[in-house]
Write a protein that holds these residues in place. Structure first.
Motif, PDB file in Angstrom:
ATOM      1  N   ASP A  57       0.832  -1.208   0.000  1.00  0.00           N
ATOM      2  CA  ASP A  57       0.000   0.000   0.000  1.00  0.00           C
ATOM      3  C   ASP A  57       0.867   1.259   0.000  1.00  0.00           C
ATOM      4  OD1 ASP A  57       0.954  -0.226   2.575  1.00  0.00           O
ATOM      5  OD2 ASP A  57      -0.959   0.191   3.546  1.00  0.00           O
ATOM      6  N   ASP A  58       2.136   1.116  -0.385  1.00  0.00           N
ATOM      7  CA  ASP A  58       3.102   2.210  -0.535  1.00  0.00           C
ATOM      8  C   ASP A  58       3.467   2.878   0.791  1.00  0.00           C
ATOM      9  OD1 ASP A  58       4.808   3.432  -2.377  1.00  0.00           O
ATOM     10  OD2 ASP A  58       3.530   5.223  -2.489  1.00  0.00           O
ATOM     11  N   GLU A  59       3.341   2.142   1.887  1.00  0.00           N
ATOM     12  CA  GLU A  59       3.776   2.634   3.200  1.00  0.00           C
ATOM     13  C   GLU A  59       5.185   2.101   3.492  1.00  0.00           C
ATOM     14  OE1 GLU A  59       2.336   4.838   5.052  1.00  0.00           O
ATOM     15  OE2 GLU A  59       0.309   4.857   4.272  1.00  0.00           O
ATOM     16  N   THR A  60       5.898   2.805   4.335  1.00  0.00           N
ATOM     17  CA  THR A  60       7.248   2.415   4.730  1.00  0.00           C
ATOM     18  C   THR A  60       7.299   2.312   6.246  1.00  0.00           C
ATOM     19  OG1 THR A  60       8.127   3.607   2.826  1.00  0.00           O
ATOM     20  CG2 THR A  60       9.697   3.013   4.530  1.00  0.00           C
ATOM     21  N   TYR A  61       7.975   1.266   6.737  1.00  0.00           N
ATOM     22  CA  TYR A  61       8.136   1.013   8.169  1.00  0.00           C
ATOM     23  C   TYR A  61       9.576   0.613   8.420  1.00  0.00           C
ATOM     24  CZ  TYR A  61       3.053   0.398   7.803  1.00  0.00           C
ATOM     25  OH  TYR A  61       1.713   0.564   7.548  1.00  0.00           O
ATOM     26  N   TYR A  62      10.006   0.769   9.672  1.00  0.00           N
ATOM     27  CA  TYR A  62      11.356   0.311   9.977  1.00  0.00           C
ATOM     28  C   TYR A  62      11.471  -0.242  11.394  1.00  0.00           C
ATOM     29  CZ  TYR A  62      12.056   4.941  12.174  1.00  0.00           C
ATOM     30  OH  TYR A  62      11.960   6.080  12.954  1.00  0.00           O
ATOM     31  N   PHE A  63      12.503  -1.075  11.555  1.00  0.00           N
ATOM     32  CA  PHE A  63      12.886  -1.666  12.835  1.00  0.00           C
ATOM     33  C   PHE A  63      14.322  -1.251  13.117  1.00  0.00           C
ATOM     34  CE2 PHE A  63       9.807  -4.560  10.974  1.00  0.00           C
ATOM     35  CZ  PHE A  63       9.031  -4.980  12.039  1.00  0.00           C
ATOM     36  N   ILE A  64      14.574  -0.739  14.322  1.00  0.00           N
ATOM     37  CA  ILE A  64      15.936  -0.409  14.754  1.00  0.00           C
ATOM     38  C   ILE A  64      16.081  -0.801  16.223  1.00  0.00           C
ATOM     39  CG2 ILE A  64      16.262   1.511  13.124  1.00  0.00           C
ATOM     40  CD1 ILE A  64      15.724   3.431  15.530  1.00  0.00           C
ATOM     41  N   TRP A  65      17.324  -0.839  16.680  1.00  0.00           N
ATOM     42  CA  TRP A  65      17.530  -0.947  18.120  1.00  0.00           C
ATOM     43  C   TRP A  65      17.379   0.457  18.680  1.00  0.00           C
ATOM     44  CZ3 TRP A  65      21.509   1.873  20.172  1.00  0.00           C
ATOM     45  CH2 TRP A  65      22.528   2.262  19.302  1.00  0.00           C
ATOM     46  N   ASP A  66      16.865   0.547  19.879  1.00  0.00           N
ATOM     47  CA  ASP A  66      16.594   1.858  20.463  1.00  0.00           C
ATOM     48  C   ASP A  66      16.591   1.744  21.973  1.00  0.00           C
ATOM     49  OD1 ASP A  66      15.986   4.623  19.763  1.00  0.00           O
ATOM     50  OD2 ASP A  66      14.000   4.270  20.616  1.00  0.00           O
ATOM     51  N   CYS A  71      17.845   0.236  27.541  1.00  0.00           N
ATOM     52  CA  CYS A  71      18.879   0.376  26.523  1.00  0.00           C
ATOM     53  C   CYS A  71      18.888  -0.855  25.612  1.00  0.00           C
ATOM     54  CB  CYS A  71      20.227   0.544  27.216  1.00  0.00           C
ATOM     55  SG  CYS A  71      21.505   1.079  26.094  1.00  0.00           S
ATOM     56  N   TYR A  72      18.842  -0.648  24.299  1.00  0.00           N
ATOM     57  CA  TYR A  72      18.920  -1.710  23.294  1.00  0.00           C
ATOM     58  C   TYR A  72      17.670  -2.578  23.184  1.00  0.00           C
ATOM     59  CZ  TYR A  72      23.811  -0.469  23.992  1.00  0.00           C
ATOM     60  OH  TYR A  72      24.989   0.218  24.154  1.00  0.00           O
ATOM     61  N   ASP A  73      16.508  -1.959  23.144  1.00  0.00           N
ATOM     62  CA  ASP A  73      15.299  -2.717  22.846  1.00  0.00           C
ATOM     63  C   ASP A  73      14.967  -2.560  21.366  1.00  0.00           C
ATOM     64  OD1 ASP A  73      14.190  -0.148  22.672  1.00  0.00           O
ATOM     65  OD2 ASP A  73      13.101  -0.321  24.546  1.00  0.00           O
ATOM     66  N   LEU A  74      13.864  -3.139  20.930  1.00  0.00           N
ATOM     67  CA  LEU A  74      13.488  -3.127  19.522  1.00  0.00           C
ATOM     68  C   LEU A  74      12.402  -2.088  19.278  1.00  0.00           C
ATOM     69  CD1 LEU A  74      13.877  -4.480  16.736  1.00  0.00           C
ATOM     70  CD2 LEU A  74      12.072  -6.089  17.392  1.00  0.00           C
ATOM     71  N   LYS A  75      12.693  -1.173  18.367  1.00  0.00           N
ATOM     72  CA  LYS A  75      11.751  -0.109  18.021  1.00  0.00           C
ATOM     73  C   LYS A  75      11.179  -0.374  16.627  1.00  0.00           C
ATOM     74  CE  LYS A  75      11.576   4.905  17.243  1.00  0.00           C
ATOM     75  NZ  LYS A  75      12.398   6.137  17.297  1.00  0.00           N
ATOM     76  N   ILE A 126      12.603  -5.101  34.793  1.00  0.00           N
ATOM     77  CA  ILE A 126      12.322  -4.204  33.673  1.00  0.00           C
ATOM     78  C   ILE A 126      12.070  -5.071  32.443  1.00  0.00           C
ATOM     79  CG2 ILE A 126      13.185  -2.361  32.186  1.00  0.00           C
ATOM     80  CD1 ILE A 126      14.974  -1.511  34.542  1.00  0.00           C
ATOM     81  N   TYR A 127      10.891  -4.921  31.850  1.00  0.00           N
ATOM     82  CA  TYR A 127      10.506  -5.681  30.668  1.00  0.00           C
ATOM     83  C   TYR A 127      10.721  -4.829  29.425  1.00  0.00           C
ATOM     84  CZ  TYR A 127       8.279  -8.743  34.031  1.00  0.00           C
ATOM     85  OH  TYR A 127       8.048  -9.598  35.071  1.00  0.00           O
ATOM     86  N   TYR A 128      11.140  -5.484  28.338  1.00  0.00           N
ATOM     87  CA  TYR A 128      11.375  -4.747  27.099  1.00  0.00           C
ATOM     88  C   TYR A 128      11.150  -5.654  25.884  1.00  0.00           C
ATOM     89  CZ  TYR A 128      15.881  -7.141  26.993  1.00  0.00           C
ATOM     90  OH  TYR A 128      16.867  -8.104  26.963  1.00  0.00           O
ATOM     91  N   PRO A 129      10.745  -5.053  24.749  1.00  0.00           N
ATOM     92  CA  PRO A 129      10.549  -5.832  23.526  1.00  0.00           C
ATOM     93  C   PRO A 129      11.902  -6.155  22.900  1.00  0.00           C
ATOM     94  CG  PRO A 129      10.110  -3.527  23.099  1.00  0.00           C
ATOM     95  CD  PRO A 129      10.393  -3.653  24.575  1.00  0.00           C
ATOM     96  N   GLU A 130      12.113  -7.447  22.643  1.00  0.00           N
ATOM     97  CA  GLU A 130      13.391  -7.863  22.065  1.00  0.00           C
ATOM     98  C   GLU A 130      13.231  -8.378  20.634  1.00  0.00           C
ATOM     99  OE1 GLU A 130      16.691 -10.255  24.169  1.00  0.00           O
ATOM    100  OE2 GLU A 130      15.535 -11.731  23.020  1.00  0.00           O
ATOM    101  N   THR A 131      12.109  -9.040  20.358  1.00  0.00           N
ATOM    102  CA  THR A 131      11.936  -9.700  19.060  1.00  0.00           C
ATOM    103  C   THR A 131      10.509  -9.515  18.567  1.00  0.00           C
ATOM    104  OG1 THR A 131      13.559 -11.385  19.690  1.00  0.00           O
ATOM    105  CG2 THR A 131      12.095 -11.937  17.860  1.00  0.00           C
ATOM    106  N   ILE A 132      10.375  -9.377  17.255  1.00  0.00           N
ATOM    107  CA  ILE A 132       9.070  -9.372  16.599  1.00  0.00           C
ATOM    108  C   ILE A 132       9.042 -10.536  15.622  1.00  0.00           C
ATOM    109  CG2 ILE A 132       7.568  -8.173  14.938  1.00  0.00           C
ATOM    110  CD1 ILE A 132       7.590  -6.831  17.639  1.00  0.00           C
ATOM    111  N   MET A 157      20.494  -8.015  24.873  1.00  0.00           N
ATOM    112  CA  MET A 157      20.467  -6.606  24.528  1.00  0.00           C
ATOM    113  C   MET A 157      21.715  -6.152  23.770  1.00  0.00           C
ATOM    114  SD  MET A 157      19.247  -5.562  28.313  1.00  0.00           S
ATOM    115  CE  MET A 157      19.451  -3.817  28.125  1.00  0.00           C
ATOM    116  N   ALA A 158      21.496  -5.554  22.584  1.00  0.00           N
ATOM    117  CA  ALA A 158      22.637  -5.116  21.781  1.00  0.00           C
ATOM    118  C   ALA A 158      22.237  -3.953  20.886  1.00  0.00           C
ATOM    119  CB  ALA A 158      23.161  -6.269  20.932  1.00  0.00           C
ATOM    120  N   ASP A 159      23.236  -3.178  20.506  1.00  0.00           N
ATOM    121  CA  ASP A 159      23.028  -2.102  19.545  1.00  0.00           C
ATOM    122  C   ASP A 159      23.137  -2.707  18.143  1.00  0.00           C
ATOM    123  OD1 ASP A 159      25.737  -2.637  19.631  1.00  0.00           O
ATOM    124  OD2 ASP A 159      26.345  -0.540  19.647  1.00  0.00           O
ATOM    125  N   HIS A 160      22.194  -3.581  17.864  1.00  0.00           N
ATOM    126  CA  HIS A 160      22.292  -4.427  16.692  1.00  0.00           C
ATOM    127  C   HIS A 160      20.911  -5.015  16.390  1.00  0.00           C
ATOM    128  CE1 HIS A 160      25.394  -6.345  14.231  1.00  0.00           C
ATOM    129  NE2 HIS A 160      24.556  -7.363  14.130  1.00  0.00           N
TER     130      HIS A 160
END
Length: 181
Positions: A57-66, A71-75, A126-132, A157-160
């Motif tokens: 549908d011509d939308e753009t999305y992204y995943f990064i560490w954030d 520190c270093y969760d999935l955004k 402390i809970y954080y999202p790591e994987t989708i 957890m990593a900057d990766h």
């Protein structure tokens, strides 16, 4: 009544669920420019910054560490990944046409699930999202995770960003193991 953690997970997954019913048309990896690509590991993809997808549908999305929760969760965000870069960022863009991605390109996403991890600190848990996990109509899965795989260590957890295409590889690298919800 939902627990605070259940509400946190629901709110985190809400924008990602926009992908359900959409097909991914292209994937680009963004990594520091080392002169040659380093993302193609033997059994997974290893990206030092993130990935961007374009949908049918011509939308753009992204995943990064954030660092939204820790520190270093999935955004995950709708928009272009370049909004995260400074003007003088030394970033290399790789359009991905790898066989594993080709198996899901053009196929609709039928479900998503976030996998949360936790750490213990002086203030408690402390809970954080790591994987989708993205599940596609052809029963293929892609896992996008804020971990880095190293020799002889259990990733955490990593900057990766690491991308996996089968559950066996994730188990081999202990991605689906302790400290997961």
């Amino acid at each position: 009544m939902k627990t605070p953690l259940a509400l946190k997970i629901e709110n985190y997954e809400k924008p990602i669920k926009e992908l359900i019913g959409k097909a991914i048309l292209s994937v680009h990896y963004y990594e520091i420019d080392y002169g040659e690509p380093y993302w193609n590991s033997i059994d997974h993809h290893s990206i030092d910054y993130g990935l961007e997808i374009k949908t049918d549908d011509d939308e753009t999305y992204y995943f990064i560490w954030d660092k939204q929760f820790v520190c270093y969760d999935l955004k995950f965000t709708k928009g272009k990944i370049q909004q995260e870069f400074s003007q003088n960022a030394n970033v290399k863009i790789h359009r991905i046409t790898h066989q594993n991605w080709n198996e899901v390109i053009g196929k609709k996403v039928v479900s998503i699930q976030s996998v949360w991890s936790y750490i213990l600190d002086k203030d408690g848990t402390i809970y954080y999202p790591e994987t989708i996990q993205l599940k596609f109509i052809n029963n293929r899965n892609v896992w996008i995770s804020a971990v880095e795989i190293g020799e002889g260590i259990t990733p955490c957890m990593a900057d990766h960003i690491s991308v996996f295409f089968d559950e066996g590889t994730m188990n081999k690298h202990n991605i689906n193991s302790e400290n997961k919800l």
